[in-house]
Design a protein around this motif. Structure first.
Motif, PDB file in Angstrom:
ATOM      1  N   GLY A  12       0.822  -1.201   0.000  1.00  0.00           N
ATOM      2  CA  GLY A  12       0.000   0.000   0.000  1.00  0.00           C
ATOM      3  C   GLY A  12       0.856   1.250   0.000  1.00  0.00           C
ATOM      4  N   LYS A  13       0.265   2.337   0.491  1.00  0.00           N
ATOM      5  CA  LYS A  13       0.931   3.640   0.433  1.00  0.00           C
ATOM      6  C   LYS A  13       2.232   3.661   1.220  1.00  0.00           C
ATOM      7  N   ILE A  14       2.224   3.174   2.454  1.00  0.00           N
ATOM      8  CA  ILE A  14       3.432   3.240   3.272  1.00  0.00           C
ATOM      9  C   ILE A  14       4.528   2.362   2.686  1.00  0.00           C
ATOM     10  N   ALA A  15       4.150   1.215   2.109  1.00  0.00           N
ATOM     11  CA  ALA A  15       5.150   0.340   1.496  1.00  0.00           C
ATOM     12  C   ALA A  15       5.815   1.032   0.306  1.00  0.00           C
ATOM     13  N   ARG A  16       5.005   1.664  -0.532  1.00  0.00           N
ATOM     14  CA  ARG A  16       5.554   2.301  -1.732  1.00  0.00           C
ATOM     15  C   ARG A  16       6.333   3.568  -1.397  1.00  0.00           C
ATOM     16  N   ASP A  17       5.832   4.331  -0.430  1.00  0.00           N
ATOM     17  CA  ASP A  17       6.484   5.598  -0.097  1.00  0.00           C
ATOM     18  C   ASP A  17       7.783   5.408   0.681  1.00  0.00           C
ATOM     19  N   GLN A  18       7.822   4.406   1.574  1.00  0.00           N
ATOM     20  CA  GLN A  18       8.938   4.302   2.505  1.00  0.00           C
ATOM     21  C   GLN A  18       9.701   2.987   2.427  1.00  0.00           C
ATOM     22  N   HIS A  19       8.993   1.874   2.476  1.00  0.00           N
ATOM     23  CA  HIS A  19       9.679   0.584   2.564  1.00  0.00           C
ATOM     24  C   HIS A  19      10.446   0.246   1.284  1.00  0.00           C
ATOM     25  N   LEU A  20       9.804   0.321   0.149  1.00  0.00           N
ATOM     26  CA  LEU A  20      10.461  -0.096  -1.088  1.00  0.00           C
ATOM     27  C   LEU A  20      11.720   0.721  -1.393  1.00  0.00           C
ATOM     28  N   PRO A  21      11.683   2.063  -1.277  1.00  0.00           N
ATOM     29  CA  PRO A  21      12.939   2.807  -1.517  1.00  0.00           C
ATOM     30  C   PRO A  21      14.029   2.467  -0.504  1.00  0.00           C
ATOM     31  N   SER A  22      13.649   2.234   0.752  1.00  0.00           N
ATOM     32  CA  SER A  22      14.645   1.923   1.780  1.00  0.00           C
ATOM     33  C   SER A  22      15.276   0.551   1.543  1.00  0.00           C
ATOM     34  N   ILE A  23      14.467  -0.411   1.127  1.00  0.00           N
ATOM     35  CA  ILE A  23      14.987  -1.742   0.811  1.00  0.00           C
ATOM     36  C   ILE A  23      15.925  -1.677  -0.390  1.00  0.00           C
ATOM     37  N   ALA A  24      15.507  -0.928  -1.403  1.00  0.00           N
ATOM     38  CA  ALA A  24      16.308  -0.834  -2.626  1.00  0.00           C
ATOM     39  C   ALA A  24      17.679  -0.212  -2.365  1.00  0.00           C
ATOM     40  N   SER A  25      17.778   0.664  -1.372  1.00  0.00           N
ATOM     41  CA  SER A  25      19.041   1.355  -1.101  1.00  0.00           C
ATOM     42  C   SER A  25      19.920   0.629  -0.092  1.00  0.00           C
ATOM     43  N   ASN A  26      19.440  -0.511   0.428  1.00  0.00           N
ATOM     44  CA  ASN A  26      20.191  -1.227   1.458  1.00  0.00           C
ATOM     45  C   ASN A  26      20.778  -2.517   0.883  1.00  0.00           C
ATOM     46  N   SER A  36       0.097  -9.317  -1.557  1.00  0.00           N
ATOM     47  CA  SER A  36      -0.860  -8.248  -1.315  1.00  0.00           C
ATOM     48  C   SER A  36      -2.136  -8.560  -2.071  1.00  0.00           C
ATOM     49  N   ARG A  37      -3.251  -8.195  -1.497  1.00  0.00           N
ATOM     50  CA  ARG A  37      -4.526  -8.455  -2.169  1.00  0.00           C
ATOM     51  C   ARG A  37      -4.730  -7.567  -3.387  1.00  0.00           C
ATOM     52  N   HIS A  38      -4.128  -6.377  -3.386  1.00  0.00           N
ATOM     53  CA  HIS A  38      -4.485  -5.411  -4.421  1.00  0.00           C
ATOM     54  C   HIS A  38      -3.329  -4.952  -5.310  1.00  0.00           C
ATOM     55  N   GLY A  39      -2.090  -5.081  -4.858  1.00  0.00           N
ATOM     56  CA  GLY A  39      -1.004  -4.543  -5.676  1.00  0.00           C
ATOM     57  C   GLY A  39       0.249  -5.361  -5.556  1.00  0.00           C
ATOM     58  N   GLY A  40       1.096  -5.287  -6.558  1.00  0.00           N
ATOM     59  CA  GLY A  40       2.355  -5.991  -6.546  1.00  0.00           C
ATOM     60  C   GLY A  40       3.511  -5.035  -6.737  1.00  0.00           C
ATOM     61  N   VAL A  41       4.705  -5.594  -6.860  1.00  0.00           N
ATOM     62  CA  VAL A  41       5.914  -4.823  -7.104  1.00  0.00           C
ATOM     63  C   VAL A  41       6.511  -5.327  -8.403  1.00  0.00           C
ATOM     64  N   GLU A  42       6.735  -4.432  -9.322  1.00  0.00           N
ATOM     65  CA  GLU A  42       7.220  -4.817 -10.651  1.00  0.00           C
ATOM     66  C   GLU A  42       8.556  -5.545 -10.549  1.00  0.00           C
ATOM     67  N   GLY A  43       8.664  -6.645 -11.298  1.00  0.00           N
ATOM     68  CA  GLY A  43       9.924  -7.349 -11.410  1.00  0.00           C
ATOM     69  C   GLY A  43      10.148  -8.475 -10.431  1.00  0.00           C
ATOM     70  N   ILE A  44       9.196  -8.693  -9.503  1.00  0.00           N
ATOM     71  CA  ILE A  44       9.346  -9.799  -8.548  1.00  0.00           C
ATOM     72  C   ILE A  44       8.025 -10.573  -8.496  1.00  0.00           C
ATOM     73  N   PRO A  45       8.064 -11.854  -8.076  1.00  0.00           N
ATOM     74  CA  PRO A  45       6.823 -12.642  -7.984  1.00  0.00           C
ATOM     75  C   PRO A  45       5.831 -12.021  -7.015  1.00  0.00           C
ATOM     76  N   HIS A  46       4.544 -12.154  -7.376  1.00  0.00           N
ATOM     77  CA  HIS A  46       3.478 -11.599  -6.547  1.00  0.00           C
ATOM     78  C   HIS A  46       2.491 -12.687  -6.166  1.00  0.00           C
ATOM     79  N   TYR A  47       2.057 -12.643  -4.911  1.00  0.00           N
ATOM     80  CA  TYR A  47       1.083 -13.612  -4.398  1.00  0.00           C
ATOM     81  C   TYR A  47      -0.021 -12.845  -3.682  1.00  0.00           C
ATOM     82  N   THR A  48      -1.196 -13.452  -3.611  1.00  0.00           N
ATOM     83  CA  THR A  48      -2.318 -12.774  -2.953  1.00  0.00           C
ATOM     84  C   THR A  48      -2.356 -13.031  -1.458  1.00  0.00           C
ATOM     85  N   THR A  49      -1.637 -14.054  -0.975  1.00  0.00           N
ATOM     86  CA  THR A  49      -1.578 -14.329   0.463  1.00  0.00           C
ATOM     87  C   THR A  49      -0.146 -14.635   0.878  1.00  0.00           C
ATOM     88  N   ILE A  50       0.145 -14.390   2.128  1.00  0.00           N
ATOM     89  CA  ILE A  50       1.476 -14.711   2.634  1.00  0.00           C
ATOM     90  C   ILE A  50       1.685 -16.212   2.683  1.00  0.00           C
TER      91      ILE A  50
END
Length: 310
Positions: A12-26, A36-50
Motif C-alpha cells: 500500500g501507500k506506506i510500502a511504496r512511499d517508505q519501505h520499497l525505496p529503503s529496501i532498494a538502497s540497502n 498483497s490483495r491489491h497490488g504488486g511490485v514490478e519485477g518480482i513474484p506476486h502472491y495474494t496471500t502470505i
C-alpha cells in the motif's frame, strides 16, 4: 555475506512511499517477493496471500509486514512459524496480547522480531534524549496535529475498531516520548473525541505524570489543515527544549542544535539487518501500552460526523 532475501506483505501507500525505496538502497537486503490483495511490485513474484508466498518460495529469509494492524498477527505468526525473521510496521499489532505471543514464538523459533517505531529514528531524537538525561525536567507538552485527508485518503481501516484513529499518528509521538524520557510516564486521564459515524477517535487529549509527578500533556488531532504540527516541548533546568517536525529538528531556548541528516526508514532497515545478524529481537510495547491505557481510561466524547471528503 549474501543479502537477506526479503519479502514484503501489504503493498500500500506506506510500502511504496517508505519501505520499497529503503529496501532498494540497502545492500543487506534483496527484495524477492511480495504478497498483497491489491497490488504488486514490478519485477518480482506476486502472491495474494502470505501463506501462498511462503509455500512457493522457501528461500525467503525475512518478511516486512505493512498491512493494517488488525490483520498483522496471522501473517506474522505464519512467517515466524516458517522460521522467517519479521519486521512489523507500527503499531506492531492490534492488541498487546498478540504481540507478546509473537515475541514468545519468535524466541522459540530463533527468529528476529522487530517492532519498528520509525519516529524514534528521526534525526534529532537521540540528541533530545541525551539533553533530557542531563537536566531536570519540569513539564512536557506534545502537540501532534495533522490532516487525515492528506495522509490517509480513503483508508477506511483506520476508522474501524482496531485501526486506532488519531492514535495512528499519535503513537509516533508516544514512541518518541517513551524513548527520550529518563523515567516511565503513566496516563492519569484522557478525553477521546469520536465522530458519531466512526469507531476510532479523531482527537485525543492525554495527561500523564511520572514517578516524580512531572506533568506531561499530549494533544492529538486529525482535523488540522495547512501546516502540520509534530512538536514535543519540555521545560527543563537547562532551558526549553523543542523537538520539532516529527523529531527532525531540535532547539534549546530557541537556539538550533545541529543534528544528523538520518532518514527514518533507511535507519529502520539497518537496524533490522543488525538484529538478524546478531540473532536478536527488538519488541518495545511501551507506546502501544499508552494507547491501550487511553482507551481504558479515556472519557468518550461524541463529535460531529467525519467524511473523507469535506
Amino acid at each position: 555475506m549474501s543479502p537477506i532475501n526479503l519479502a514484503i506483505v501489504g503493498v500500500g501507500k506506506i510500502a511504496r512511499d517508505q519501505h520499497l525505496p529503503s529496501i532498494a538502497s540497502n545492500p543487506d537486503f534483496r527484495l524477492v517477493a511480495a504478497a498483497s490483495r491489491h497490488g504488486g511490485v514490478e519485477g518480482i513474484p506476486h502472491y495474494t496471500t502470505i501463506e501462498a508466498m511462503l509455500e512457493a518460495m522457501p528461500s525467503i529469509d525475512a518478511v516486512s509486514l505493512c498491512m493494517p494492524p488488525q490483520f498483522r498477527y496471522d501473517a506474522a505468526r505464519a512467517a515466524i512459524s516458517a522460521n522467517k525473521h519479521v519486521f512489523l510496521e507500527k503499531p506492531p499489532g492490534a492488541t498487546l496480547s498478540e504481540v507478546v505471543d509473537l515475541e514468545t514464538l519468535a524466541t522459540s523459533k530463533g527468529s528476529s522480531l522487530f517492532a519498528s517505531w520509525h519516529s524514534r529514528y528521526a534525526a534529532a531524537v537521540e540528541a533530545a534524549r541525551s539533553f533530557l538525561a542531563s537536566v531536570e525536567i519540569q513539564s512536557v507538552h506534545i502537540v501532534w496535529k495533522e490532516d487525515v485527508r492528506h495522509w490517509h485518503p480513503n483508508q477506511e481501516w483506520i476508522w474501524q475498531a482496531g485501526g486506532l484513529g488519531v492514535f495512528d499518528p499519535g503513537i509516533n509521538a508516544l514512541s518518541i516520548l517513551t524513548h527520550i524520557l529518563p523515567s516511565a510516564a503513566f496516563l492519569r486521564s484522557a478525553k477521546l473525541e469520536f465522530p458519531e459515524n466512526r469507531q476510532a477517535p479523531i482527537a485525543a487529549d492525554l495527561h500523564f505524570t511520572d514517578a516524580a509527578n512531572i506533568n506531561i500533556r499530549a494533544e492529538f488531532d486529525w482535523r488540522q489543515t495547512g501546516e502540520q504540527t509534530w512538536d514535543i516541548k519540555a521545560n527543563t533546568s537547562g532551558g526549553e527544549m523543542a523537538l520539532a517536525r516529527g523529531g527532525s529538528a531540535l532547539s534549546i531556548d530557541g537556539a538550533a542544535i545541529f543534528v544528523s541528516s538520518q532518514e527514518e526508514y533507511p535507519a529502520l532497515y539497518r537496524r533490522f539487518a543488525d538484529l538478524i545478524a546478531k540473532g536478536e529481537s527488538d519488541v518495545d510495547l511501551a507506546p502501544l501500552r499508552h494507547v491501550a491505557d487511553a482507551f481504558l481510561l479515556g472519557e468518550r466524547i461524541v463529535v460531529e460526523p467525519f467524511y473523507d471528503r469535506a
